[in-house]
Design a protein around this motif. Structure first.
Motif, mmCIF file in Angstrom:
data_model
loop_
_atom_site.group_PDB
_atom_site.id
_atom_site.type_symbol
_atom_site.label_atom_id
_atom_site.label_comp_id
_atom_site.label_asym_id
_atom_site.label_seq_id
_atom_site.Cartn_x
_atom_site.Cartn_y
_atom_site.Cartn_z
ATOM 1 N N ALA A 90 0.688 -1.216 0.116
ATOM 2 C CA ALA A 90 -0.053 -0.061 0.065
ATOM 3 C C ALA A 90 0.771 1.284 0.031
ATOM 4 N N ASP A 91 0.235 2.438 -0.479
ATOM 5 C CA ASP A 91 1.096 3.559 -0.790
ATOM 6 C C ASP A 91 0.009 4.835 -0.157
ATOM 7 N N PRO A 92 -0.107 4.623 1.247
ATOM 8 C CA PRO A 92 -1.134 5.664 1.762
ATOM 9 C C PRO A 92 -0.661 7.063 2.098
ATOM 10 N N TYR A 93 -1.483 7.873 1.812
ATOM 11 C CA TYR A 93 -1.554 9.162 2.252
ATOM 12 C C TYR A 93 -2.820 9.798 2.881
ATOM 13 N N VAL A 94 -2.968 11.036 3.293
ATOM 14 C CA VAL A 94 -4.074 11.452 3.912
ATOM 15 C C VAL A 94 -4.479 12.992 3.398
ATOM 16 N N LYS A 95 -5.598 12.986 3.135
ATOM 17 C CA LYS A 95 -6.261 14.059 2.486
ATOM 18 C C LYS A 95 -7.081 14.841 3.841
ATOM 19 N N VAL A 96 -6.924 16.048 4.330
ATOM 20 C CA VAL A 96 -7.309 16.565 5.248
ATOM 21 C C VAL A 96 -8.210 18.040 4.658
ATOM 22 N N TYR A 97 -9.589 17.830 5.014
ATOM 23 C CA TYR A 97 -10.316 18.868 4.590
ATOM 24 C C TYR A 97 -11.023 19.957 5.647
ATOM 25 N N LEU A 98 -10.874 20.900 5.470
ATOM 26 C CA LEU A 98 -11.665 22.131 6.457
ATOM 27 C C LEU A 98 -13.107 22.167 5.943
ATOM 28 N N ILE A 99 -13.913 21.845 6.671
ATOM 29 C CA ILE A 99 -15.370 21.678 6.462
ATOM 30 C C ILE A 99 -16.110 22.669 7.057
ATOM 31 N N TYR A 100 -16.726 23.643 6.534
ATOM 32 C CA TYR A 100 -17.404 24.746 7.115
ATOM 33 C C TYR A 100 -18.838 24.768 6.539
ATOM 34 N N GLY A 101 -19.911 25.053 7.480
ATOM 35 C CA GLY A 101 -21.392 24.850 6.827
ATOM 36 C C GLY A 101 -21.594 23.681 5.884
ATOM 37 N N VAL B 229 1.783 0.255 7.876
ATOM 38 C CA VAL B 229 1.726 0.930 8.950
ATOM 39 C C VAL B 229 2.495 2.428 8.961
ATOM 40 N N PRO B 230 1.812 3.368 8.064
ATOM 41 C CA PRO B 230 2.327 4.479 7.808
ATOM 42 C C PRO B 230 2.356 5.500 9.109
ATOM 43 N N VAL B 231 3.312 6.394 9.263
ATOM 44 C CA VAL B 231 3.134 7.593 10.277
ATOM 45 C C VAL B 231 3.264 8.809 9.458
ATOM 46 N N PHE B 232 2.354 9.495 9.874
ATOM 47 C CA PHE B 232 2.124 10.704 9.272
ATOM 48 C C PHE B 232 2.437 11.624 10.408
ATOM 49 N N ASN B 233 3.581 11.946 10.601
ATOM 50 C CA ASN B 233 3.987 13.162 11.761
ATOM 51 C C ASN B 233 4.183 14.545 10.933
ATOM 52 N N GLU B 234 3.115 14.904 10.314
ATOM 53 C CA GLU B 234 3.141 16.110 9.549
ATOM 54 C C GLU B 234 2.115 17.237 10.215
ATOM 55 N N SER B 235 2.587 18.478 10.121
ATOM 56 C CA SER B 235 1.807 19.419 10.653
ATOM 57 C C SER B 235 1.058 20.303 9.516
ATOM 58 N N PHE B 236 -0.285 20.709 9.819
ATOM 59 C CA PHE B 236 -0.873 21.586 8.716
ATOM 60 C C PHE B 236 -1.656 22.789 9.519
ATOM 61 N N ALA B 237 -1.894 23.942 8.740
ATOM 62 C CA ALA B 237 -2.698 25.082 9.229
ATOM 63 C C ALA B 237 -3.435 25.647 8.343
ATOM 64 N N PHE B 238 -4.709 25.938 8.915
ATOM 65 C CA PHE B 238 -5.863 26.580 7.953
ATOM 66 C C PHE B 238 -6.078 28.127 8.824
ATOM 67 N N ASP B 239 -6.193 29.007 7.983
ATOM 68 C CA ASP B 239 -6.527 30.304 8.459
ATOM 69 C C ASP B 239 -7.798 30.384 8.653
ATOM 70 N N VAL B 240 -8.296 30.395 10.060
ATOM 71 C CA VAL B 240 -9.876 30.456 10.227
ATOM 72 C C VAL B 240 -10.050 31.487 11.428
ATOM 73 N N SER B 241 -11.236 32.350 11.202
ATOM 74 C CA SER B 241 -11.687 33.237 12.148
ATOM 75 C C SER B 241 -11.867 32.555 13.442
ATOM 76 N N ARG B 242 -11.965 33.195 14.539
ATOM 77 C CA ARG B 242 -12.260 32.482 15.930
ATOM 78 C C ARG B 242 -14.008 32.328 15.695
ATOM 79 N N MET B 243 -14.636 33.100 15.337
ATOM 80 C CA MET B 243 -16.010 32.913 15.108
ATOM 81 C C MET B 243 -16.459 31.667 14.283
ATOM 82 N N ASP B 244 -15.564 31.619 13.446
ATOM 83 C CA ASP B 244 -16.056 30.219 12.554
ATOM 84 C C ASP B 244 -15.662 29.132 13.061
ATOM 85 N N LEU B 245 -14.967 29.056 14.001
ATOM 86 C CA LEU B 245 -14.342 27.684 14.675
ATOM 87 C C LEU B 245 -15.743 27.138 15.191
ATOM 88 N N LEU B 246 -16.695 27.929 15.408
ATOM 89 C CA LEU B 246 -18.069 27.178 15.870
ATOM 90 C C LEU B 246 -18.767 26.065 15.116
#
Length: 113
Positions: A1-12, A29-46
């Protein structure tokens, strides 16, 4: 297998942004020790959730969706909700937790557009 991960930011209920890990070649047995960041306002976090889709890369045919984990306010599972609560309580800190990958048809989540 050749695994990877897609990370989606879901809003509304819609996928708004995407981030992808590197492909881990020839491993079950993959290890995904990777960081990611999305720019999101504090109000949208809800109204935000993060969907982690485990994929199997295939060079010649369509990549296969292996399973899904959703964390956030709209997670269909308590572990995803409690992890999100922990993240919200610890801004600017990494919050790691193991989650069970669920088959795509058993996520129990609301439809994503």
């Amino acid at each position: 297998a050749d695994p990877y991960v897609k990370v989606y930011l879901i809003y509304g209920g819609k996928r708004m942004k995407k981030w992808k890990t590197s492909v881990k070649k020839n491993t079950l047995v993959p290890v995904f020790n990777e960081s990611f960041a999305f720019d999101v306002s504090r109000m949208d976090l809800l109204d935000i959730s993060l969907e982690f889709s485990l994929m199997d890369y295939d060079r010649f045919t369509a990549n296969d969706l292996v399973g899904v984990v959703v964390i956030g306010e709209h997670s269909p599972h308590e572990s995803g909700k409690s992890h999100w609560d922990e993240i919200m309580a610890s801004p600017k800190h990494r919050v790691s937790r193991w989650h069970s990958i669920r088959p795509p048809h058993h996520t129990g989540s609301r439809p994503i557009h």
